[in-house]
Design an enzyme around this catalytic site. Sequence first.
Site, PDB file in Angstrom:
ATOM      1  N   THR A 169       0.840  -1.201   0.000  1.00 36.95           N
ATOM      2  CA  THR A 169       0.000   0.000   0.000  1.00 36.95           C
ATOM      3  C   THR A 169       0.872   1.248   0.000  1.00 36.95           C
ATOM      4  OG1 THR A 169      -1.804  -1.058   1.167  1.00 36.95           O
ATOM      5  CG2 THR A 169      -1.521   1.272   1.619  1.00 36.95           C
ATOM      6  N   ARG A 197     -14.179  -6.809   0.662  1.00 33.46           N
ATOM      7  CA  ARG A 197     -13.398  -6.525   1.881  1.00 33.46           C
ATOM      8  C   ARG A 197     -12.791  -5.117   1.769  1.00 33.46           C
ATOM      9  NH1 ARG A 197      -7.846  -5.023   2.958  1.00 33.46           N
ATOM     10  NH2 ARG A 197      -7.350  -5.657   5.068  1.00 33.46           N
ATOM     11  N   VAL A 198     -12.895  -4.362   2.846  1.00 33.71           N
ATOM     12  CA  VAL A 198     -12.278  -3.038   2.896  1.00 33.71           C
ATOM     13  C   VAL A 198     -11.345  -3.005   4.100  1.00 33.71           C
ATOM     14  CG1 VAL A 198     -12.686  -0.550   3.110  1.00 33.71           C
ATOM     15  CG2 VAL A 198     -14.313  -1.966   1.833  1.00 33.71           C
ATOM     16  N   THR A 220       0.007   1.449   7.214  1.00 33.86           N
ATOM     17  CA  THR A 220       0.097   0.287   6.327  1.00 33.86           C
ATOM     18  C   THR A 220       0.267  -0.960   7.190  1.00 33.86           C
ATOM     19  OG1 THR A 220       1.483  -0.849   4.700  1.00 33.86           O
ATOM     20  CG2 THR A 220       2.566   0.816   6.022  1.00 33.86           C
ATOM     21  N   GLY A 221      -0.126  -2.094   6.637  1.00 33.18           N
ATOM     22  CA  GLY A 221      -0.020  -3.340   7.396  1.00 33.18           C
ATOM     23  C   GLY A 221      -1.346  -4.079   7.356  1.00 33.18           C
ATOM     24  N   GLY A 223      -4.811  -4.478   7.742  1.00 36.07           N
ATOM     25  CA  GLY A 223      -5.870  -3.474   7.887  1.00 36.07           C
ATOM     26  C   GLY A 223      -6.866  -3.789   8.982  1.00 36.07           C
TER      27      GLY A 223
HETATM   28  N1  ASP Z   1      -3.458  -1.780   5.135  1.00 38.50           N
HETATM   29  C1  ASP Z   1      -3.829  -2.296   3.839  1.00 38.50           C
HETATM   30  C2  ASP Z   1      -5.133  -3.055   3.953  1.00 38.50           C
HETATM   31  O1  ASP Z   1      -5.304  -3.786   4.910  1.00 38.50           O
HETATM   32  C3  ASP Z   1      -2.808  -3.213   3.277  1.00 38.50           C
HETATM   33  C4  ASP Z   1      -1.424  -2.655   3.207  1.00 38.50           C
HETATM   34  O2  ASP Z   1      -1.004  -1.859   4.023  1.00 38.50           O
HETATM   35  O3  ASP Z   1      -0.730  -3.034   2.262  1.00 38.50           O
HETATM   36  O4  ASP Z   1      -5.954  -2.949   3.080  1.00 38.50           O
END
Ligand code: ASP
Length: 304
Positions: A169, A197-198, A220-221, A223
């Site tokens: 992301t 999914r969100v 990020t990480g 979600g």
């Molecule tokens: N945080 C984002 C999600 O869960 C994924 C990501 O950080 O790459 O949609």
Amino acid sequence: MTPYALVLHGGAVTLRPGELSPEEAAFQRQGLRQALQAGWEILHQGGPALDAVEAAVRTLEDNPHFNAGRGASLTRQGEAELDAAIMDGRTLQAGAVSGVRYVQNPIALARIVLEHSPHVFLTGDGALELALEHGLPLAPPGYFQTAKTRQQWLELAGQEPTPLSGHDTVGAVALDQAGNLAVATSTGGIEGQRKGRVGDSPVLGGGTYASNEACAVSCTGDGELIMRGALAHEVYALVKYRNLPLAEACQAAVHLRDDELRGDKGLIALDPHGNVALAFNTNVMRRAYRVGEGEPYVAIFRDE
Ligand code: ASP
């Protein structure tokens, strides 16, 4: 003069040694550098933070080496469903979109929601309709797919998404010469996610938040964890109500309720004084920043 600044992330993730090839790492470093230049130039010319974060994130959305726009993770059905949010720290105006298909730059659509709609968050077909009304560039599903995401889709199809599902992301936080903060985050979500999914990225206070009163934050990480901890707002609250220095607030947010919120977490933040914070519990977070006319900083691995 306010020390204008731009900070970017291109995703935090836990990777096994060698999992990120030197070639891919080089592409990602180059992509971060390009995006940093695109946003920094706007700030350097005296432009608004909102324009800078949008420009930086658009550049990363157009880059197939990141999980946003072109190159986004695919759902179990093999399509990219894109989420994005943008927020103005001066006015607290915000725009967010989720589950968007065909729109090349979801962050531009989030900006249109912010500027041209009475709403804050649009999803799916309604968001697409607004993109059509405003003539945003569209592309067929194949545009968003890359050899890498197709391969990942083949491997993951039919399985539950795991916490290791790639996180690349993208996000940006900026402070402009007028002292205003802004944030933008854009993602394809996690590999092999269910249709619909969100994650945290478009959720204000979850993965994205900005207020001139305290800071701008992009996460990020995993979600699901970031949303449950409302980590972007957690950083804001720790700075505003506890007067924690930004870096301490970010560390505390990443480790908030570690037992319950176990998984990959990373965030970037900026405060109105130009303090930069990068916090993550993974061995990789693609990241970059530049403060005023200082040297650009670009890194991927924890220990660099
Ligand atoms: N945080 C984002 C999600 O869960 C994924 C990501 O950080 O790459 O949609």
